[in-house]
Motif scaffolding. Sequence first.
Motif, mmCIF file in Angstrom:
data_model
loop_
_atom_site.group_PDB
_atom_site.id
_atom_site.type_symbol
_atom_site.label_atom_id
_atom_site.label_comp_id
_atom_site.label_asym_id
_atom_site.label_seq_id
_atom_site.Cartn_x
_atom_site.Cartn_y
_atom_site.Cartn_z
ATOM 1 N N ALA A 70 -59.503 4.941 -51.445
ATOM 2 C CA ALA A 70 -59.356 3.918 -50.305
ATOM 3 C C ALA A 70 -57.594 4.638 -49.725
ATOM 4 N N ARG A 71 -56.973 4.598 -51.212
ATOM 5 C CA ARG A 71 -55.705 5.409 -50.973
ATOM 6 C C ARG A 71 -55.632 6.768 -50.802
ATOM 7 N N LEU A 72 -56.411 7.684 -51.665
ATOM 8 C CA LEU A 72 -56.191 9.327 -51.932
ATOM 9 C C LEU A 72 -57.042 10.306 -50.506
ATOM 10 N N GLU B 30 -60.498 4.126 -65.388
ATOM 11 C CA GLU B 30 -59.031 3.986 -65.784
ATOM 12 C C GLU B 30 -57.750 4.413 -65.339
ATOM 13 N N PHE B 31 -58.223 5.619 -64.685
ATOM 14 C CA PHE B 31 -57.025 6.100 -63.387
ATOM 15 C C PHE B 31 -56.529 5.099 -61.990
ATOM 16 N N GLY B 32 -57.335 3.454 -62.141
ATOM 17 C CA GLY B 32 -56.878 2.833 -61.361
ATOM 18 C C GLY B 32 -55.853 1.507 -61.475
ATOM 19 N N GLN C 266 -53.270 3.673 -63.518
ATOM 20 C CA GLN C 266 -52.391 4.731 -62.308
ATOM 21 C C GLN C 266 -51.484 3.910 -61.631
ATOM 22 N N CYS C 267 -52.866 3.961 -60.598
ATOM 23 C CA CYS C 267 -53.561 3.527 -59.402
ATOM 24 C C CYS C 267 -53.429 2.126 -58.998
ATOM 25 N N VAL C 268 -52.630 1.812 -59.508
ATOM 26 C CA VAL C 268 -52.320 -0.030 -60.172
ATOM 27 C C VAL C 268 -52.370 -0.355 -59.064
ATOM 28 N N ASP D 281 -46.650 4.331 -59.100
ATOM 29 C CA ASP D 281 -45.807 4.872 -60.127
ATOM 30 C C ASP D 281 -46.714 6.839 -58.311
ATOM 31 N N CYS D 282 -46.182 6.447 -57.703
ATOM 32 C CA CYS D 282 -46.492 7.300 -56.843
ATOM 33 C C CYS D 282 -45.965 8.823 -57.855
ATOM 34 N N GLU D 283 -44.709 8.891 -57.822
ATOM 35 C CA GLU D 283 -43.967 10.291 -58.126
ATOM 36 C C GLU D 283 -44.017 10.325 -59.924
ATOM 37 N N SER D 284 -44.941 10.070 -60.129
ATOM 38 C CA SER D 284 -45.607 10.533 -61.997
ATOM 39 C C SER D 284 -47.052 10.579 -61.536
ATOM 40 N N CYS D 285 -47.464 10.941 -60.150
ATOM 41 C CA CYS D 285 -49.367 10.686 -60.301
ATOM 42 C C CYS D 285 -49.801 12.304 -60.337
ATOM 43 N N PRO D 286 -50.907 12.583 -60.844
ATOM 44 C CA PRO D 286 -51.358 14.345 -61.058
ATOM 45 C C PRO D 286 -52.163 14.276 -59.639
ATOM 46 N N LEU D 287 -52.382 13.387 -58.437
ATOM 47 C CA LEU D 287 -53.004 13.663 -57.224
ATOM 48 C C LEU D 287 -51.661 13.504 -56.544
ATOM 49 N N ASN D 288 -50.345 13.239 -56.682
ATOM 50 C CA ASN D 288 -49.618 13.040 -55.282
ATOM 51 C C ASN D 288 -49.466 14.070 -54.633
ATOM 52 N N GLY D 289 -49.337 15.366 -54.558
ATOM 53 C CA GLY D 289 -49.933 16.289 -54.275
ATOM 54 C C GLY D 289 -51.178 16.032 -52.817
ATOM 55 N N LYS D 290 -51.859 15.263 -53.020
ATOM 56 C CA LYS D 290 -53.593 15.419 -52.564
ATOM 57 C C LYS D 290 -53.847 14.195 -51.833
ATOM 58 N N CYS D 291 -52.174 12.820 -51.907
ATOM 59 C CA CYS D 291 -53.215 11.804 -51.818
ATOM 60 C C CYS D 291 -53.128 11.466 -50.575
ATOM 61 N N LEU D 292 -53.689 11.359 -49.541
ATOM 62 C CA LEU D 292 -53.689 11.330 -47.740
ATOM 63 C C LEU D 292 -53.135 9.628 -47.688
ATOM 64 N N GLY D 293 -53.494 9.157 -48.279
ATOM 65 C CA GLY D 293 -52.095 7.633 -48.347
ATOM 66 C C GLY D 293 -51.258 7.338 -48.658
ATOM 67 N N LEU D 294 -50.657 8.254 -49.574
ATOM 68 C CA LEU D 294 -49.373 8.715 -49.871
ATOM 69 C C LEU D 294 -48.230 9.050 -48.963
ATOM 70 N N SER D 295 -48.851 10.781 -48.435
ATOM 71 C CA SER D 295 -48.298 10.890 -46.674
ATOM 72 C C SER D 295 -48.612 10.160 -45.746
ATOM 73 N N ARG E 213 -48.747 4.887 -46.346
ATOM 74 C CA ARG E 213 -49.882 3.316 -46.766
ATOM 75 C C ARG E 213 -50.286 2.369 -47.429
ATOM 76 N N VAL E 214 -49.903 3.468 -48.725
ATOM 77 C CA VAL E 214 -50.359 3.600 -50.323
ATOM 78 C C VAL E 214 -50.613 1.897 -50.715
ATOM 79 N N GLU E 215 -48.774 0.970 -50.106
ATOM 80 C CA GLU E 215 -48.989 -0.457 -50.252
ATOM 81 C C GLU E 215 -50.349 -1.294 -49.673
HETATM 82 S S1 SF4 Z 1 -49.987 9.415 -55.119
HETATM 83 FE FE1 SF4 Z 1 -52.211 8.229 -54.666
HETATM 84 S S2 SF4 Z 1 -53.618 8.253 -55.825
HETATM 85 FE FE2 SF4 Z 1 -51.525 8.731 -56.859
HETATM 86 S S3 SF4 Z 1 -50.392 7.083 -57.535
HETATM 87 FE FE3 SF4 Z 1 -49.735 6.928 -55.737
HETATM 88 S S4 SF4 Z 1 -51.377 6.449 -54.528
HETATM 89 FE FE4 SF4 Z 1 -52.365 5.796 -56.360
#
Ligand code: SF4
Length: 356
Positions: free
Chosen positions: A145-147, A185-187, A190-192, A197-211, A214-216
């Motif tokens: 949902a977030r990604l 395990e990622f959920g 990491q994506c708790v 902690d989106c800053e340290s997330c290896p998918l943060n450059g690709k995460c549409l929810g983050l950009s 709307r993550v929360e």
């Molecule tokens: S950047 Fe996206 S996928 Fe990564 S932890 Fe944050 S919400 Fe989850």
Amino acid sequence: MEDREISDILIHWYEGNKRDLPWRKTSDPYLIWISEIILQQTRVVQGLEYFNRFTERFPNVAALAGADEDEVMKYWQGLGYYSRARNLHAAARQIMNDFGGVFPRTREEVLSLRGIGDYTAAAICSFAYRLSYAAVDGNVFRVLARLFDIDLPIDGGEGKKYFTALAQSLLDERRPDLFNQAMMEFGALQCVPKSPDCESCPLNGKCLGLSARRVERLPVKNGKTVVKPRYFNYLYVHGQGMTLLSKRMGNDIWRNLYEFPLIETERAVTWEELSGMVVFQELFDGIENIEIVREYVAKKHVLSHRVIFPVFYEIRIDSFSRSMGKYLKVPDDRVGEYAVSRLIQSYLEVRDGLLF
Ligand code: SF4
């Protein structure tokens, strides 16, 4: 975004961050099945302890199928959601009867076992047999949902279908086992649910929810569960070295677990009201000496759809009435051998510690 790229990043992350858990080191479908059922609604730390004890006592399908249901329930005591244990036991017998004692190997056959739904079947088939089925649990719903910034409710039929298809399209067919484990395990780590902690997330450059910031707010859920209050008045009746117990039957919580005689009321009642009730009077009919030793108002006990307000009355008697014949009479020092709910277990602990 390339599907393969996401899957590679997740698997790479998983290999560097995964927790060391026994069911990840085996391809035995029986052990994987037990771990998956235990981990539904249970935290990993607590589940691990139960997994080790359970599989030590019931190391394979035959051992579980051959056991008495009361013993299986005893090994499950304290984990909650007891239908899981009843289903495990029934499914083990199904495997003995319908599959010659060999754990089934196709998704359809695995799905035919009691208590196994889409998620568990996909998990077993991918972890044990490396079949390409995406296993979508609560963690995976949240990550997807977030990604992909999807606001379809995850608890509705449409959302479930959509997210399952999406997970399936991302699945790395060369290593479905690793992909599923990595997603979950990622959920979990990491994506708790709260403040990932989106800053340290290896998918943060690709995460549409983050950009979209709307993550929360993701994932979206439909309605809230209605929680019904219930008022349990337990009568811990003992005398002549024996305690009364009964096995819960019917289609209700804690089926097949043991408990003290119970009078459930529509609202909280006082001792005077309770002891004036017909059901109470009938139970104690003909007994001369009834001593109320203690009354213990336990903390409310919250379950997923129920909140229970429990009161325990310890009652000492010098003889048993005829209507008590429907209860089991258990020697006082053997009450601990019976599988009971967590609520009764906590009461017994309080009673033993005399912390009234
Ligand atoms: S950047 Fe996206 S996928 Fe990564 S932890 Fe944050 S919400 Fe989850």
